[in-house]
Design a protein around this motif. Sequence first.
Motif, PDB file in Angstrom:
ATOM      1  N   MET A  54     -22.828 -50.530 -60.713  1.00  0.00           N
ATOM      2  CA  MET A  54     -23.119 -49.728 -61.875  1.00  0.00           C
ATOM      3  C   MET A  54     -22.472 -50.383 -63.093  1.00  0.00           C
ATOM      4  SD  MET A  54     -22.376 -45.729 -62.855  1.00  0.00           S
ATOM      5  CE  MET A  54     -21.187 -45.550 -61.596  1.00  0.00           C
ATOM      6  N   GLN A 110     -21.690 -49.337 -67.279  1.00  0.00           N
ATOM      7  CA  GLN A 110     -21.700 -48.226 -68.221  1.00  0.00           C
ATOM      8  C   GLN A 110     -20.871 -48.586 -69.433  1.00  0.00           C
ATOM      9  OE1 GLN A 110     -20.226 -44.894 -66.051  1.00  0.00           O
ATOM     10  NE2 GLN A 110     -18.164 -45.668 -65.879  1.00  0.00           N
ATOM     11  N   ARG A 143     -25.530 -45.687 -69.034  1.00  0.00           N
ATOM     12  CA  ARG A 143     -25.224 -46.048 -67.655  1.00  0.00           C
ATOM     13  C   ARG A 143     -26.455 -46.701 -67.029  1.00  0.00           C
ATOM     14  NH1 ARG A 143     -23.078 -41.376 -64.167  1.00  0.00           N
ATOM     15  NH2 ARG A 143     -21.236 -41.922 -65.341  1.00  0.00           N
ATOM     16  N   SER A 176     -27.624 -47.926 -63.189  1.00  0.00           N
ATOM     17  CA  SER A 176     -27.296 -47.899 -61.757  1.00  0.00           C
ATOM     18  C   SER A 176     -28.178 -48.895 -61.018  1.00  0.00           C
ATOM     19  CB  SER A 176     -27.524 -46.508 -61.177  1.00  0.00           C
ATOM     20  OG  SER A 176     -26.722 -45.568 -61.864  1.00  0.00           O
TER      21      SER A 176
END
Length: 80
Positions: free
Chosen positions: A1, A3, A77, A79
């Motif tokens: 991930m 962010q 974000r 993913s």
Amino acid sequence: MQQGELTVTGTDEVRVPLHKFPSLVHAKFKHELDVVPCNPHHADTLEYDVHHSNTTASGFVLVIRWSVSGVREIVWRASY
């Protein structure tokens, strides 16, 4: 991930290099304003999408565009 957070003003865009093509991407203003603007044409806007890029190792960038009347914070974000 991956962010991050951005502090933004005016109208502009940023390109964030991604590690690879994401399965899910989300960006939003950190604090939603409860005040409705007097002129709806001056509402703050936020758009984002993933683009191909020849300048990054992964080949993908997250493009975040905004138009705001003051100082705002954006959280995003990606993913995998």
